[in-house]
Motif scaffolding. Structure first.
Motif, PDB file in Angstrom:
ATOM      1  N   SER A   6       0.835  -1.203   0.000  1.00  0.00           N
ATOM      2  CA  SER A   6       0.000   0.000   0.000  1.00  0.00           C
ATOM      3  C   SER A   6       0.870   1.253   0.000  1.00  0.00           C
ATOM      4  CB  SER A   6      -0.897   0.016   1.234  1.00  0.00           C
ATOM      5  OG  SER A   6      -1.787  -1.062   1.207  1.00  0.00           O
ATOM      6  N   ARG A   7       0.356   2.283  -0.673  1.00  0.00           N
ATOM      7  CA  ARG A   7       1.086   3.541  -0.778  1.00  0.00           C
ATOM      8  C   ARG A   7       0.339   4.648  -0.045  1.00  0.00           C
ATOM      9  NH1 ARG A   7       1.152   5.489  -6.231  1.00  0.00           N
ATOM     10  NH2 ARG A   7      -0.998   4.848  -6.108  1.00  0.00           N
ATOM     11  N   PRO A   8       1.073   5.591   0.557  1.00  0.00           N
ATOM     12  CA  PRO A   8       0.406   6.711   1.218  1.00  0.00           C
ATOM     13  C   PRO A   8      -0.198   7.668   0.192  1.00  0.00           C
ATOM     14  CG  PRO A   8       2.778   6.989   1.304  1.00  0.00           C
ATOM     15  CD  PRO A   8       2.515   5.640   0.710  1.00  0.00           C
ATOM     16  N   ALA A   9      -1.348   8.212   0.536  1.00  0.00           N
ATOM     17  CA  ALA A   9      -2.006   9.219  -0.306  1.00  0.00           C
ATOM     18  C   ALA A   9      -1.664  10.594   0.248  1.00  0.00           C
ATOM     19  CB  ALA A   9      -3.515   9.019  -0.281  1.00  0.00           C
ATOM     20  N   LYS A  10      -1.766  11.595  -0.596  1.00  0.00           N
ATOM     21  CA  LYS A  10      -1.626  12.979  -0.138  1.00  0.00           C
ATOM     22  C   LYS A  10      -2.976  13.641  -0.350  1.00  0.00           C
ATOM     23  CE  LYS A  10       0.927  17.167  -0.427  1.00  0.00           C
ATOM     24  NZ  LYS A  10       2.230  17.671  -0.252  1.00  0.00           N
ATOM     25  N   LEU A  11      -3.528  14.216   0.732  1.00  0.00           N
ATOM     26  CA  LEU A  11      -4.857  14.806   0.678  1.00  0.00           C
ATOM     27  C   LEU A  11      -4.825  16.276   1.063  1.00  0.00           C
ATOM     28  CD1 LEU A  11      -6.910  12.053   2.566  1.00  0.00           C
ATOM     29  CD2 LEU A  11      -6.369  12.169   0.135  1.00  0.00           C
ATOM     30  N   HIS A  12      -5.806  17.009   0.571  1.00  0.00           N
ATOM     31  CA  HIS A  12      -6.080  18.361   1.051  1.00  0.00           C
ATOM     32  C   HIS A  12      -7.406  18.261   1.780  1.00  0.00           C
ATOM     33  CE1 HIS A  12      -6.120  22.676   1.321  1.00  0.00           C
ATOM     34  NE2 HIS A  12      -7.375  22.650   0.945  1.00  0.00           N
ATOM     35  N   TYR A  13      -7.377  18.520   3.088  1.00  0.00           N
ATOM     36  CA  TYR A  13      -8.565  18.373   3.918  1.00  0.00           C
ATOM     37  C   TYR A  13      -9.402  19.636   3.861  1.00  0.00           C
ATOM     38  CZ  TYR A  13      -5.867  14.456   5.584  1.00  0.00           C
ATOM     39  OH  TYR A  13      -5.137  13.300   5.647  1.00  0.00           O
ATOM     40  N   ASN A  17     -15.088  17.484   3.533  1.00  0.00           N
ATOM     41  CA  ASN A  17     -14.618  16.544   2.529  1.00  0.00           C
ATOM     42  C   ASN A  17     -13.111  16.677   2.421  1.00  0.00           C
ATOM     43  OD1 ASN A  17     -14.739  14.632   0.518  1.00  0.00           O
ATOM     44  ND2 ASN A  17     -16.097  15.799  -0.808  1.00  0.00           N
ATOM     45  N   PHE A  18     -12.518  15.883   1.568  1.00  0.00           N
ATOM     46  CA  PHE A  18     -11.102  16.038   1.274  1.00  0.00           C
ATOM     47  C   PHE A  18     -10.883  15.818  -0.214  1.00  0.00           C
ATOM     48  CE2 PHE A  18     -11.751  11.690   2.859  1.00  0.00           C
ATOM     49  CZ  PHE A  18     -11.277  10.932   1.799  1.00  0.00           C
ATOM     50  N   ARG A  19      -9.802  16.368  -0.712  1.00  0.00           N
ATOM     51  CA  ARG A  19      -9.443  16.239  -2.123  1.00  0.00           C
ATOM     52  C   ARG A  19      -8.144  15.444  -2.202  1.00  0.00           C
ATOM     53  NH1 ARG A  19      -7.520  21.385  -4.712  1.00  0.00           N
ATOM     54  NH2 ARG A  19      -8.750  22.094  -2.978  1.00  0.00           N
ATOM     55  N   VAL A  20      -8.098  14.460  -3.078  1.00  0.00           N
ATOM     56  CA  VAL A  20      -6.897  13.647  -3.259  1.00  0.00           C
ATOM     57  C   VAL A  20      -5.929  14.407  -4.162  1.00  0.00           C
ATOM     58  CG1 VAL A  20      -5.987  11.462  -4.117  1.00  0.00           C
ATOM     59  CG2 VAL A  20      -8.231  11.516  -2.975  1.00  0.00           C
ATOM     60  N   LEU A  21      -4.743  14.692  -3.634  1.00  0.00           N
ATOM     61  CA  LEU A  21      -3.702  15.377  -4.402  1.00  0.00           C
ATOM     62  C   LEU A  21      -2.746  14.384  -5.044  1.00  0.00           C
ATOM     63  CD1 LEU A  21      -2.870  18.235  -1.873  1.00  0.00           C
ATOM     64  CD2 LEU A  21      -4.431  18.315  -3.826  1.00  0.00           C
ATOM     65  N   ALA A  22      -2.521  13.270  -4.358  1.00  0.00           N
ATOM     66  CA  ALA A  22      -1.670  12.200  -4.889  1.00  0.00           C
ATOM     67  C   ALA A  22      -2.311  10.870  -4.513  1.00  0.00           C
ATOM     68  CB  ALA A  22      -0.268  12.288  -4.313  1.00  0.00           C
ATOM     69  N   ASP A  23      -2.563  10.052  -5.519  1.00  0.00           N
ATOM     70  CA  ASP A  23      -3.219   8.764  -5.286  1.00  0.00           C
ATOM     71  C   ASP A  23      -2.428   7.898  -4.306  1.00  0.00           C
ATOM     72  OD1 ASP A  23      -5.414   9.172  -6.904  1.00  0.00           O
ATOM     73  OD2 ASP A  23      -4.410   8.392  -8.690  1.00  0.00           O
ATOM     74  N   GLY A  24      -3.170   7.152  -3.520  1.00  0.00           N
ATOM     75  CA  GLY A  24      -2.592   6.220  -2.572  1.00  0.00           C
ATOM     76  C   GLY A  24      -3.703   5.454  -1.891  1.00  0.00           C
ATOM     77  N   ASP A  25      -3.326   4.636  -0.927  1.00  0.00           N
ATOM     78  CA  ASP A  25      -4.283   3.762  -0.261  1.00  0.00           C
ATOM     79  C   ASP A  25      -4.622   4.190   1.167  1.00  0.00           C
ATOM     80  OD1 ASP A  25      -4.258   1.790  -2.447  1.00  0.00           O
ATOM     81  OD2 ASP A  25      -2.172   1.515  -1.832  1.00  0.00           O
ATOM     82  N   PHE A  26      -3.771   5.008   1.784  1.00  0.00           N
ATOM     83  CA  PHE A  26      -3.976   5.355   3.188  1.00  0.00           C
ATOM     84  C   PHE A  26      -3.357   6.709   3.500  1.00  0.00           C
ATOM     85  CE2 PHE A  26       0.210   3.446   3.061  1.00  0.00           C
ATOM     86  CZ  PHE A  26       0.950   4.222   3.934  1.00  0.00           C
ATOM     87  N   VAL A  27      -3.744   7.235   4.673  1.00  0.00           N
ATOM     88  CA  VAL A  27      -3.069   8.376   5.285  1.00  0.00           C
ATOM     89  C   VAL A  27      -2.680   7.937   6.691  1.00  0.00           C
ATOM     90  CG1 VAL A  27      -4.197  10.170   3.929  1.00  0.00           C
ATOM     91  CG2 VAL A  27      -5.267   9.385   6.038  1.00  0.00           C
ATOM     92  N   THR A  28      -1.825   8.693   7.329  1.00  0.00           N
ATOM     93  CA  THR A  28      -1.340   8.328   8.658  1.00  0.00           C
ATOM     94  C   THR A  28      -1.930   9.263   9.705  1.00  0.00           C
ATOM     95  OG1 THR A  28       0.720   7.542   7.674  1.00  0.00           O
ATOM     96  CG2 THR A  28       0.746   7.981  10.033  1.00  0.00           C
ATOM     97  N   CYS A  29      -2.412   8.689  10.787  1.00  0.00           N
ATOM     98  CA  CYS A  29      -2.982   9.472  11.886  1.00  0.00           C
ATOM     99  C   CYS A  29      -1.887  10.356  12.481  1.00  0.00           C
ATOM    100  CB  CYS A  29      -3.556   8.548  12.959  1.00  0.00           C
ATOM    101  SG  CYS A  29      -4.182   9.435  14.418  1.00  0.00           S
ATOM    102  N   ALA A  30      -2.185  11.640  12.637  1.00  0.00           N
ATOM    103  CA  ALA A  30      -1.218  12.599  13.175  1.00  0.00           C
ATOM    104  C   ALA A  30      -0.922  12.366  14.651  1.00  0.00           C
ATOM    105  CB  ALA A  30      -1.747  14.011  12.970  1.00  0.00           C
ATOM    106  N   ALA A  46      -9.316  20.384   8.976  1.00  0.00           N
ATOM    107  CA  ALA A  46      -9.011  21.219   7.811  1.00  0.00           C
ATOM    108  C   ALA A  46      -8.021  22.309   8.202  1.00  0.00           C
ATOM    109  CB  ALA A  46     -10.289  21.826   7.245  1.00  0.00           C
ATOM    110  N   ALA A  47      -8.145  22.830   9.416  1.00  0.00           N
ATOM    111  CA  ALA A  47      -7.255  23.897   9.872  1.00  0.00           C
ATOM    112  C   ALA A  47      -5.814  23.397  10.028  1.00  0.00           C
ATOM    113  CB  ALA A  47      -7.751  24.469  11.189  1.00  0.00           C
ATOM    114  N   ARG A  48      -5.659  22.198  10.554  1.00  0.00           N
ATOM    115  CA  ARG A  48      -4.322  21.639  10.785  1.00  0.00           C
ATOM    116  C   ARG A  48      -3.814  20.793   9.618  1.00  0.00           C
ATOM    117  NH1 ARG A  48      -3.174  20.463  16.851  1.00  0.00           N
ATOM    118  NH2 ARG A  48      -4.539  21.959  17.851  1.00  0.00           N
ATOM    119  N   GLN A  49      -4.722  20.447   8.690  1.00  0.00           N
ATOM    120  CA  GLN A  49      -4.387  19.596   7.554  1.00  0.00           C
ATOM    121  C   GLN A  49      -3.770  18.275   8.018  1.00  0.00           C
ATOM    122  OE1 GLN A  49      -5.006  20.078   3.979  1.00  0.00           O
ATOM    123  NE2 GLN A  49      -6.493  21.265   5.175  1.00  0.00           N
TER     124      GLN A  49
END
Length: 65
Positions: A6-13, A17-30, A46-49
């Protein structure tokens, strides 16, 4: 369930909703570092992205240090 390749995705929160900036399968909990499959992502700031694995992690991220 995430696969080992699996590859990490890059999102704009956004607020609701969120927008996918780079395709992937997951994001990591901050807060916890847990991998969150995109289809299971329910909590983010959204404020902290940043993404959170659950409501508890979201609350911990917003709590004063």
């Amino acid at each position: 369930m995430l696969k080992p390749e699996s590859r990490p995705a890059k999102l704009h929160y956004l607020t609701n909703n969120f927008r996918v900036l780079a395709d992937g399968d997951f994001v990591t909990c901050a807060v916890t570092g847990t991998r969150i499959p995109l289809d299971e992502l329910r909590y983010w700031s959204a404020a902290r992205q940043e993404a959170y694995v659950d409501a508890e992690a979201s609350t911990r991220a917003l709590a004063p240090q």
